[in-house]
Design a protein around this motif. Structure first.
Motif, PDB file in Angstrom:
ATOM      1  N   ASP A  32       8.850  13.665   2.088  1.00 25.04           N
ATOM      2  CA  ASP A  32       9.991  12.864   1.658  1.00 25.04           C
ATOM      3  C   ASP A  32       9.502  11.712   0.788  1.00 25.04           C
ATOM      4  O   ASP A  32       8.333  11.652   0.409  1.00 25.04           O
ATOM      5  N   ASP A  33      10.354  10.761   0.532  1.00 24.54           N
ATOM      6  CA  ASP A  33      10.002   9.576  -0.253  1.00 24.54           C
ATOM      7  C   ASP A  33       8.848   8.838   0.426  1.00 24.54           C
ATOM      8  O   ASP A  33       8.914   8.511   1.608  1.00 24.54           O
ATOM      9  N   THR A  34       7.766   8.606  -0.316  1.00 22.64           N
ATOM     10  CA  THR A  34       6.579   7.964   0.257  1.00 22.64           C
ATOM     11  C   THR A  34       6.535   6.462  -0.004  1.00 22.64           C
ATOM     12  O   THR A  34       5.593   5.791   0.420  1.00 22.64           O
ATOM     13  N   SER A  35       7.523   5.933  -0.682  1.00 21.39           N
ATOM     14  CA  SER A  35       7.476   4.525  -1.079  1.00 21.39           C
ATOM     15  C   SER A  35       7.470   3.590   0.129  1.00 21.39           C
ATOM     16  O   SER A  35       6.938   2.481   0.052  1.00 21.39           O
ATOM     17  N   ALA A  36       8.054   4.054   1.248  1.00 25.32           N
ATOM     18  CA  ALA A  36       8.124   3.196   2.436  1.00 25.32           C
ATOM     19  C   ALA A  36       6.853   3.248   3.273  1.00 25.32           C
ATOM     20  O   ALA A  36       6.752   2.544   4.283  1.00 25.32           O
ATOM     21  N   ASN A  37       5.869   4.054   2.857  1.00 25.50           N
ATOM     22  CA  ASN A  37       4.650   4.207   3.654  1.00 25.50           C
ATOM     23  C   ASN A  37       3.593   3.156   3.348  1.00 25.50           C
ATOM     24  O   ASN A  37       2.543   3.112   4.010  1.00 25.50           O
ATOM     25  N   LYS A  65       0.577   8.928   0.801  1.00 21.54           N
ATOM     26  CA  LYS A  65       0.276   7.562   0.356  1.00 21.54           C
ATOM     27  C   LYS A  65       0.086   6.606   1.545  1.00 21.54           C
ATOM     28  O   LYS A  65       0.627   5.493   1.566  1.00 21.54           O
ATOM     29  N   GLN A 123       4.806  12.162   9.140  1.00 22.95           N
ATOM     30  CA  GLN A 123       5.989  11.491   8.575  1.00 22.95           C
ATOM     31  C   GLN A 123       6.931  11.002   9.668  1.00 22.95           C
ATOM     32  O   GLN A 123       7.458   9.883   9.605  1.00 22.95           O
TER      33      GLN A 123
END
Length: 316
Positions: free
Chosen positions: A171-176, A202, A301
């Motif tokens: 999914d979207d990795t920006s929050a990791n 990430k 995740q």
């Protein structure tokens, strides 16, 4: 070799106490090697093997055992040593094993005996050992060196495995950003497999080569003033490792009030109901059999989301 693996139920009691039993064998020379009994299903005299056209040269053929077709590998050849001669095949034994969700046989020249040992007696390969070496650990027995082969490396080179995460899994990795994972495994192949999944997500990670190394890393972070439940999203640990195994590492984490709330995933080539029972016994959060990158990515995740939510609740 009938009876050599009798009493497996009794041997399961060793796990969780930093102990193991090794099945000792040879590959055509005086050098002795060892394999964890928990990986072994049975030991048989080498049967007639059916050749496979255009197969990897390390695969001697396939054996038909109780309705199953099992590839048999020349383990000596797989680690870069002299291949077994045809006479050696006829006279040898096959150790039937289960690794990484698959069953395969390893052709060996002789099987010695089973020995009960402490993981503390298992040492990493000597410093200076070639990075291309197939050793994952060594130990002393009867004043002789016993070598433990990195079977995961052998399996990857001979059989291969999917290294890529399928489209749509991540999914979207920006929050990791800012999440951190401790990866613990004595096999450099396995460490790098997990690291590639984390890189795709990430997520930053620290690599440890065994349970003792991991425990010292955790204690160092505490000494530096880090709050481990906040800093560390999870620990992903192998089970079989020299010096300290994954079960014992988990037990030590749960006993220490500064670490006890860490999320621990045991990621191991050992499989079966036994491992699920051990997860509950030592207090790990999850067990995942190696190696399926999609499953690992999905599990990581899920935990990353859970960890972010916990941090948000704590901050409020």
């Amino acid at each position: 070799m009938a009876g050599i693996l009798d009493g497996v139920d009794r041997r399961t009691q060793l796990a969780g106490h930093n102990r193991l039993e090794l099945l000792l064998f040879k590959l055509g020379t005086r050098q002795r090697y060892g394999i964890n009994v928990f990986k072994v299903q049975e030991v048989i005299q080498c049967p007639n093997l059916t050749q496979i056209p255009r197969s990897n040269s390390v695969i001697c053929g396939i054996a038909h055992l109780r309705g199953k077709t099992i590839p048999v590998m020349d383990l000596s050849m797989a680690i870069g040593a002299r291949p077994m001669t045809r006479g050696g095949v006829d006279a040898g034994y096959v150790i039937i094993t289960e690794y990484n969700r698959s069953v395969q046989g390893f052709l060996v020249s002789a099987v010695d005996r089973i020995v009960n040992m402490d993981w503390g007696q298992m040492k990493p390969p000597p410093k200076g050992t070639d990075k291309e070496s197939y050793l994952t650990a060594v130990t002393q027995l009867d004043n002789e060196l016993v070598e433990i082969i990195d079977v995961e490396k052998v399996m990857k080179e001979v059989i291969g495995a999917s290294e890529q995460i399928s489209d749509g899994v991540i999914d979207d990795t920006s929050a990791n950003a800012g999440q951190h994972v401790l990866v613990v495994d004595d096999s450099s192949v396995a460490r790098n497999q997990v690291k590639r999944v984390l890189d795709a997500l990430k997520v930053e990670c620290t690599l440890a080569k065994d349970g003792q190394d991991a425990l010292e890393t955790l204690e160092r972070w505490i000494a530096e003033g880090k709050s481990l439940p906040e800093f560390l999203s999870m620990v992903i640990s192998d089970v079989e490792m020299p010096r300290m195994d994954g079960y014992t590492l988990t037990t030590n984490i749960r006993k220490d009030p500064r670490m006890k709330d860490l999320h621990v995933i045991l990621h191991t080539s050992l499989s079966g109901v036994f491992n699920q029972a051990m997860v509950e016994k030592v207090g790990a959060n999850k067990f995942l059999a190696k190696y399926m990158p999609d499953e690992l990515a999905a599990l990581v995740q899920h935990r990353l989301i859970e960890h972010r939510q916990l941090l948000r609740i704590t901050a409020e």
